[in-house]
Design an enzyme around this catalytic site. Sequence first.
Site, PDB file in Angstrom:
ATOM      1  N   TYR A   1      13.329  -3.189  -5.046  1.00  0.00           N
ATOM      2  CA  TYR A   1      12.235  -3.253  -6.016  1.00  0.00           C
ATOM      3  C   TYR A   1      11.079  -2.295  -5.760  1.00  0.00           C
ATOM      4  O   TYR A   1      10.561  -1.696  -6.699  1.00  0.00           O
ATOM      5  CB  TYR A   1      11.659  -4.680  -6.062  1.00  0.00           C
ATOM      6  CG  TYR A   1      10.360  -4.790  -6.827  1.00  0.00           C
ATOM      7  CD1 TYR A   1      10.357  -4.795  -8.220  1.00  0.00           C
ATOM      8  CD2 TYR A   1       9.138  -4.854  -6.161  1.00  0.00           C
ATOM      9  CE1 TYR A   1       9.162  -4.865  -8.924  1.00  0.00           C
ATOM     10  CE2 TYR A   1       7.941  -4.923  -6.869  1.00  0.00           C
ATOM     11  CZ  TYR A   1       7.962  -4.932  -8.253  1.00  0.00           C
ATOM     12  OH  TYR A   1       6.790  -4.999  -8.944  1.00  0.00           O
TER      13      TYR A   1
ATOM     14  N   GLY B   1       0.258   0.179  -5.100  1.00  0.00           N
ATOM     15  CA  GLY B   1      -1.017  -0.513  -5.006  1.00  0.00           C
ATOM     16  C   GLY B   1      -1.929  -0.086  -6.125  1.00  0.00           C
ATOM     17  O   GLY B   1      -2.175   1.106  -6.297  1.00  0.00           O
TER      18      GLY B   1
ATOM     19  N   CYS C   1       0.816  -1.198   0.000  1.00  0.00           N
ATOM     20  CA  CYS C   1       0.000   0.000   0.000  1.00  0.00           C
ATOM     21  C   CYS C   1       0.848   1.246   0.000  1.00  0.00           C
ATOM     22  O   CYS C   1       2.037   1.214   0.287  1.00  0.00           O
ATOM     23  CB  CYS C   1      -0.892   0.036   1.241  1.00  0.00           C
ATOM     24  SG  CYS C   1      -2.016  -1.363   1.343  1.00  0.00           S
TER      25      CYS C   1
ATOM     26  N   ASN D   1      -0.107   1.313   5.599  1.00  0.00           N
ATOM     27  CA  ASN D   1       0.808   0.542   4.753  1.00  0.00           C
ATOM     28  C   ASN D   1       1.598  -0.359   5.681  1.00  0.00           C
ATOM     29  O   ASN D   1       2.252   0.129   6.599  1.00  0.00           O
ATOM     30  CB  ASN D   1       1.748   1.490   3.990  1.00  0.00           C
ATOM     31  CG  ASN D   1       2.885   0.765   3.277  1.00  0.00           C
ATOM     32  OD1 ASN D   1       3.978   1.288   3.165  1.00  0.00           O
ATOM     33  ND2 ASN D   1       2.647  -0.447   2.805  1.00  0.00           N
ATOM     34  N   GLY D   2       1.544  -1.635   5.415  1.00  0.00           N
ATOM     35  CA  GLY D   2       2.244  -2.594   6.264  1.00  0.00           C
ATOM     36  C   GLY D   2       1.344  -3.777   6.528  1.00  0.00           C
ATOM     37  O   GLY D   2       0.375  -3.997   5.795  1.00  0.00           O
TER      38      GLY D   2
END
Length: 482
Positions: free
Chosen positions: A255, A40, A14, A115-116
């Site tokens: 990445y 995302g 996210c 996010n996580g």
Amino acid sequence: MTTPFDDDKLHEECGVFGIYGDDDAAARAALGLHALQHRGQEAAGLVSFDGEQFHAHRDQGLVGDIFSSEEVIGRLPGHAAIGHVRYSTTGDTIMRNVQPLFAELNFGGFALAHNGNLTNARGLRRELVQRGSLFQSTTDTEVIIHLMATSDAGGLLDRMVAALLRTEGAYSLVALTDSCVIGVRDPLGVRPLVLGRLGGSHIVTSESCALDIIGADFVRDVEAGEMVVLDASGVHSLRPFPSVQRRFCIFEYIYFARPDSLVEGESVYKARKRIGAELSRESHVDADVVIPVPDSGVPAAIGYSEQSGIPFEVGIVRNHYVGRTFIEPAQQIRHLGVKLKHNANRSMIEGKRVVLVDDSIVRGTTSTKIVEMVRAAGATEVHMRIAAPPTAHSCFYGIDTPQREELLASALDVDGMARHIDVDSLAFISLDGLYRAMGEDGRNAELPQYCDACFTGEYPIRLSDFEDSDAPAQLSLLAELA
Ligand code: AMP
């Protein structure tokens, strides 16, 4: 039995964005989310506050499609807004899981974007449901809201801290209340979060590329374990968590983050180039041309080419109108996706010994197809160089990786992988080489400087939800690592 909390597919990638003190808060947040689209692509949402009311819009799809019309943005008035882009693995994204989540708590409205990934969310959820909480979604994030709602702590910030102290896992959060925007990073700082400024408004977001798009200045990273409060009087920093050694996700550099972002004070692009250079020092091969697997292999390939002196060429062209390979749910379609996505540039390949550089091998689908394509285009030798160590373990902290069994490196050693993808040689950067490229002397075995669990299987945060009998085999080791 199927219950909402049997959902073990909580892994999400996210991006988050929050802005306070801007009359066009929602429009800027929509642009910020657009810059974070790589984090995302499945769904996106915004919640704004106009001094009296909260407004929300969420949908499945890309940010540009959801928030392009003035009419939609016009329905999100206010000086403060938070937003979220979401990518969940399962394919069964349901609208009620699309963030930011929103709840009316007894101290007012509260919106939250995450996010996580929390690694004890299932256990907490079970406990909360037994005590009467009514969950609206199957996301791990909602646990935080229920913990806040049922907390005895005094103010909102205290409740949020109390809730987070009960969670395990990785989180970079942004929240919106009727008086502020809040940003928080977990004590290890696994996922990124940065602060920015645009005139009198303040921003907290996943990556600096989301600041660039709105012309905001990068101020600094939110630190691991730090909570920042953005309100009418500026930015306030709190340190509510015990201090521990930070463990930023090294895969963000390899990445996930955008190459034009600065994360943890480091240019992602430069880091990738240094990784490529180190890879060349470690595993040189005589060849005629260095070709990246676009786009994510490009900076590492440039580093490899500069270090080795072998010319860099764009030998594979990517069609930008196809989403990331991983979006497609079924294995057969994923195969098709790779063909749709890349084409060999024969004029740069025919009759040449090729070094292909990619950032990582996950299932091996991309590499297999690319190698076949490069051979068909007339390469005389194909050598694959990977700018990451073998990805042999799943991520439980917010990067969407498949189950361990599907990871090529969990089943095969390097020789086996080389045969599988049909290359003349295959080499991965070593773990120490990766750390050297990140400016360290090597990996500190006692207390590694980054989270590298996807390569080592050493998970720095306890994985309570996965310690049950149905958990993947590797996870039984984890209790002692917590
Ligand atoms: P695979 O074909 O399964 O080996 O996937 C490898 C490719 O997927 C690499 O070239 C990466 O660029 C990309 N990749 C690596 N990790 C992820 C991830 N977590 N989500 C989406 N794509 C990824």
